[in-house]
Design an enzyme around this catalytic site. Structure first.
Site, mmCIF file in Angstrom:
data_model
loop_
_atom_site.group_PDB
_atom_site.id
_atom_site.type_symbol
_atom_site.label_atom_id
_atom_site.label_comp_id
_atom_site.label_asym_id
_atom_site.label_seq_id
_atom_site.Cartn_x
_atom_site.Cartn_y
_atom_site.Cartn_z
ATOM 1 N N HIS A 173 31.066 -11.383 -4.442
ATOM 2 C CA HIS A 173 30.281 -11.582 -5.664
ATOM 3 C C HIS A 173 30.853 -10.760 -6.808
ATOM 4 C CE1 HIS A 173 28.620 -8.058 -3.573
ATOM 5 N NE2 HIS A 173 28.303 -7.590 -4.778
HETATM 6 P P1 B4P Z 1 26.947 -4.613 -4.867
HETATM 7 O O1 B4P Z 1 28.311 -4.824 -5.451
HETATM 8 O O2 B4P Z 1 26.870 -4.877 -3.407
HETATM 9 O O3 B4P Z 1 26.364 -3.145 -5.221
HETATM 10 P P2 B4P Z 1 25.679 -2.516 -6.527
HETATM 11 O O4 B4P Z 1 25.900 -3.320 -7.767
HETATM 12 O O5 B4P Z 1 26.094 -1.076 -6.573
HETATM 13 O O6 B4P Z 1 24.147 -2.609 -6.193
HETATM 14 P P3 B4P Z 1 23.318 -2.033 -4.954
HETATM 15 O O7 B4P Z 1 22.774 -3.204 -4.212
HETATM 16 O O8 B4P Z 1 24.133 -1.042 -4.183
HETATM 17 O O9 B4P Z 1 22.063 -1.400 -5.685
HETATM 18 P P4 B4P Z 1 21.726 0.060 -6.270
HETATM 19 O O10 B4P Z 1 20.431 0.448 -5.662
HETATM 20 O O11 B4P Z 1 22.889 0.981 -6.222
HETATM 21 O O12 B4P Z 1 25.969 -5.580 -5.612
HETATM 22 C C1 B4P Z 1 25.010 -6.368 -4.971
HETATM 23 C C2 B4P Z 1 24.178 -6.975 -6.087
HETATM 24 O O13 B4P Z 1 23.326 -7.970 -5.534
HETATM 25 C C3 B4P Z 1 23.280 -5.929 -6.734
HETATM 26 O O14 B4P Z 1 23.215 -6.186 -8.119
HETATM 27 C C4 B4P Z 1 21.951 -6.200 -6.065
HETATM 28 O O15 B4P Z 1 20.865 -5.772 -6.835
HETATM 29 C C5 B4P Z 1 22.006 -7.710 -5.916
HETATM 30 N N1 B4P Z 1 21.140 -8.266 -4.864
HETATM 31 C C6 B4P Z 1 20.763 -7.681 -3.699
HETATM 32 N N2 B4P Z 1 19.965 -8.520 -2.992
HETATM 33 C C7 B4P Z 1 19.860 -9.657 -3.727
HETATM 34 C C8 B4P Z 1 19.163 -10.886 -3.544
HETATM 35 N N3 B4P Z 1 18.415 -11.122 -2.470
HETATM 36 N N4 B4P Z 1 19.280 -11.856 -4.495
HETATM 37 C C9 B4P Z 1 20.022 -11.637 -5.609
HETATM 38 N N5 B4P Z 1 20.686 -10.481 -5.850
HETATM 39 C C10 B4P Z 1 20.608 -9.511 -4.915
HETATM 40 O O16 B4P Z 1 21.484 -0.280 -7.806
HETATM 41 C C11 B4P Z 1 20.366 -1.055 -8.196
HETATM 42 C C12 B4P Z 1 20.771 -2.006 -9.289
HETATM 43 O O17 B4P Z 1 21.211 -1.273 -10.443
HETATM 44 C C13 B4P Z 1 21.918 -2.922 -8.924
HETATM 45 O O18 B4P Z 1 21.644 -4.173 -9.463
HETATM 46 C C14 B4P Z 1 23.106 -2.296 -9.604
HETATM 47 O O19 B4P Z 1 24.121 -3.240 -9.886
HETATM 48 C C15 B4P Z 1 22.459 -1.779 -10.866
HETATM 49 N N6 B4P Z 1 23.188 -0.673 -11.502
HETATM 50 C C16 B4P Z 1 23.918 0.322 -10.929
HETATM 51 N N7 B4P Z 1 24.410 1.163 -11.853
HETATM 52 C C17 B4P Z 1 23.977 0.710 -13.045
HETATM 53 C C18 B4P Z 1 24.155 1.156 -14.403
HETATM 54 N N8 B4P Z 1 24.849 2.246 -14.699
HETATM 55 N N9 B4P Z 1 23.577 0.417 -15.393
HETATM 56 C C19 B4P Z 1 22.849 -0.673 -15.111
HETATM 57 N N10 B4P Z 1 22.632 -1.156 -13.854
HETATM 58 C C20 B4P Z 1 23.194 -0.463 -12.832
#
Ligand code: B4P
Length: 332
Positions: free
Chosen positions: A163
Site C-alpha cells: 500500500h
Molecule cells: P503502515 O504503512 O502499515 O503504517 P503507518 O502508516 O505507520 O500506520 P500504523 O498502522 O502503524 O498506525 P500508527 O498507530 O503508527 O500503514 C497502514 C495504514 O493502513 C495506516 O494508515 C492505517 O491506519 C491503515 N489501516 C489499518 N487498518 C485499516 C483498515 N481496516 N482499513 C483501512 N485502512 C487501514 O499511526 C496511526 C495513524 O497516524 C496512521 O494512519 C498513520 O499513517 C498516521 N500518522 C503517523 N504519523 C503521522 C504524522 N506525522 N502525521 C499525520 N498522520 C500520521
C-alpha cells in the site's frame, strides 16, 4: 467501472464524511502541531493524545486479535472505506483506493494492490505511475498531497499487503521537502543528498511531467526510484551490522522530489525513560507524531535529529559520490 485519478480526488471528501458519520472511519483529532526548529529545519510535531485509545477503539469495533486479523486491503472491502478501483491499461493491473480507517489527517487514503503483493517489495513502474497520477490530479484540483511508502520490516509499516499512502499537506510544504526545494543543484537529474540531515538520505528532483504520457511518467519516475534504491542498498551494504532480512526504507514523494531514506530500526528507544518512539515515512518528511505532551517534551529534549539518526542509517554519501559520478548538493 474503474475510476480515474481525478474521480478519486473528487469523491474523497463526501466518502470521508459519510464513513466518519457511520463510524466505519475513526478520526483521531490532534491537539496541536508544534513547530520545532533544529539545525535551521522547522520540524512539525503533531500531538495526538486520542491515538492512545486506538487499541481500545479497534477492540470495541470488533477487530480481532493480531494473529487472526483479516487482511483489510484484500476484497471484500468495507464499502464505506472503498473509494473505487483504478486500472493501469498499459500494464493491465488493477488497484483499489481505500480511505484510511484510522485517520489523523482528514481524507488520508491508500492505494492498494488488488492482488496480494508484499510490502517488502519494491514499487513497480505501474505503482509509481498511479501514485504520481494521484498527486497530479490533487494538484489540478488545488490540493497539496504527499505520498509515502513504508517498505520493509524496520520501516514503520504495520500492514503486509502492499500500500502507498496519501495525505493532504494542506497549505504546508513538509519540512524536508522544503529543504530539498531550496537546495541548489549543479546537475538536476542526478541523485543528491540533503547534507544538513543527520542520517543517510537520497533524493531526486523530478521534472514537470504534467503533460507527459503515462509511459513517459512511468519511465521517468521508475528511473528516479531505481537510482535511489541502488543508493539505499549501497548505503546498507556499508553497514556490516545492518539487521538481516529484506532492506527497509521509507519513500516520500511529491511532484517535485522523490526521497528514499534507508532504515535500520522501526523504533527509537528514549535513553531516560526506555519508552519507544515509532517513526514512519512521515517522520522522515519532518512530520513526527507523539501521543502525549510528555512524549512531545521527550522528543524535543532528545532532539529530532538524534531520533531520526537513531532509526536511520549512517550517511556514506561522500564515499558513494567518490565511487560514482554523483553530484553533491549544497543546502540553501
Ligand atoms: P503502515 O504503512 O502499515 O503504517 P503507518 O502508516 O505507520 O500506520 P500504523 O498502522 O502503524 O498506525 P500508527 O498507530 O503508527 O500503514 C497502514 C495504514 O493502513 C495506516 O494508515 C492505517 O491506519 C491503515 N489501516 C489499518 N487498518 C485499516 C483498515 N481496516 N482499513 C483501512 N485502512 C487501514 O499511526 C496511526 C495513524 O497516524 C496512521 O494512519 C498513520 O499513517 C498516521 N500518522 C503517523 N504519523 C503521522 C504524522 N506525522 N502525521 C499525520 N498522520 C500520521
Amino acid at each position: 467501472m474503474t475510476l480515474t485519478s481525478a474521480d478519486v480526488l473528487s469523491s474523497l471528501e463526501n466518502k470521508y464524511e459519510d464513513a466518519r458519520e457511520t463510524g466505519d472511519l475513526i478520526f483521531f483529532p490532534s491537539e496541536q502541531i508544534v513547530k520545532h526548529e533544529e539545525d535551521g529545519i522547522q520540524y512539525e510535531i503533531r500531538v495526538c493524545t486520542a491515538l492512545k485509545n486506538k487499541a481500545s477503539v479497534t477492540t470495541a469495533n470488533n477487530e480481532v486479535t493480531e494473529s487472526k486479523k483479516p487482511n483489510p486491503f484484500a476484497p471484500p472491502y468495507n464499502e464505506k472505506l472503498y473509494i473505487g478501483d483504478m486500472y493501469d491499461a498499459e500494464e493491465d493491473l488493477y488497484y483499489a483506493v481505500l480511505l484510511n480507517k484510522f485517520s489523523v489527517v482528514p481524507h488520508h487514503f491508500l492505494l492498494v494492490t488488488k492482488e496480494f503483493r508484499p510490502q517488502t517489495s519494491p514499487l513497480l513502474p505501474s505503482e509509481l505511475y498511479m501514485t504520481y497520477s494521484l498527486l497530479l490530479a490533487a494538484r489540478k484540483q488545488g490540493k497539496n498531497y504527499l505520498a509515502f511508502y513504508n517498505c520493509g520490516p524496520q520501516s514503520g509499516a504495520s500492514q503486509p499487503h502492499k500500500h502507498v499512502q496519501f495525505i493532504d499537506a494542506e497549505d504546508g510544504i513538509p519540512p524536508i521537502e522544503r529543504l530539498a526545494r531550496t537546495t541548489q543543484l549543479e546537475v538536476a537529474d542526478r541523485p543528491f543528498s540533503l547534507r544538513r540531515l543527520s542520517y543517510a538520505n537520497h533524493v531526486r528532483r523530478l521534472p514537470d511531467l504534467s503533460l507527459a504520457s503515462p509511459t513517459e511518467v512511468a519511465d521517468k519516475i521508475s528511473m528516479a526510484y531505481v537510482s535511489l534504491l541502488d543508493l539505499v542498498i549501497s548505503t546498507i551494504r556499508y553497514d556490516p551490522t545492518y539487521p538481516s532480512g529484506p532492506p527497509s526504507y521509507n519513500m516520500v514523494l511529491t511532484l517535485e522530489h522523490m526521497h528514499l531514506i534507508p532504515r535500520r530500526w522501526e523504533e527509537y528507544t528514549m535513553p531516560e525513560s526506555g519508552k519507544k518512539q515509532n517513526v514512519n515515512a512521515l517522520g522522515f518528511a519532518g512530520m513526527l507524531l507523539v501521543k502525549s505532551d510528555e512524549e512531545l517534551e521527550a522528543v524535543k529534549k532528545e532532539t529530532v535529529s538524534k531520533i531520526l539518526h537513531g532509526v536511520g542509517v549512517e550517511s556514506v554519501h561522500d564515499i558513494e559520490v567518490a565511487g560514482t559520478s554523483l553530484e553533491a548538493a549544497e543546502d540553501e
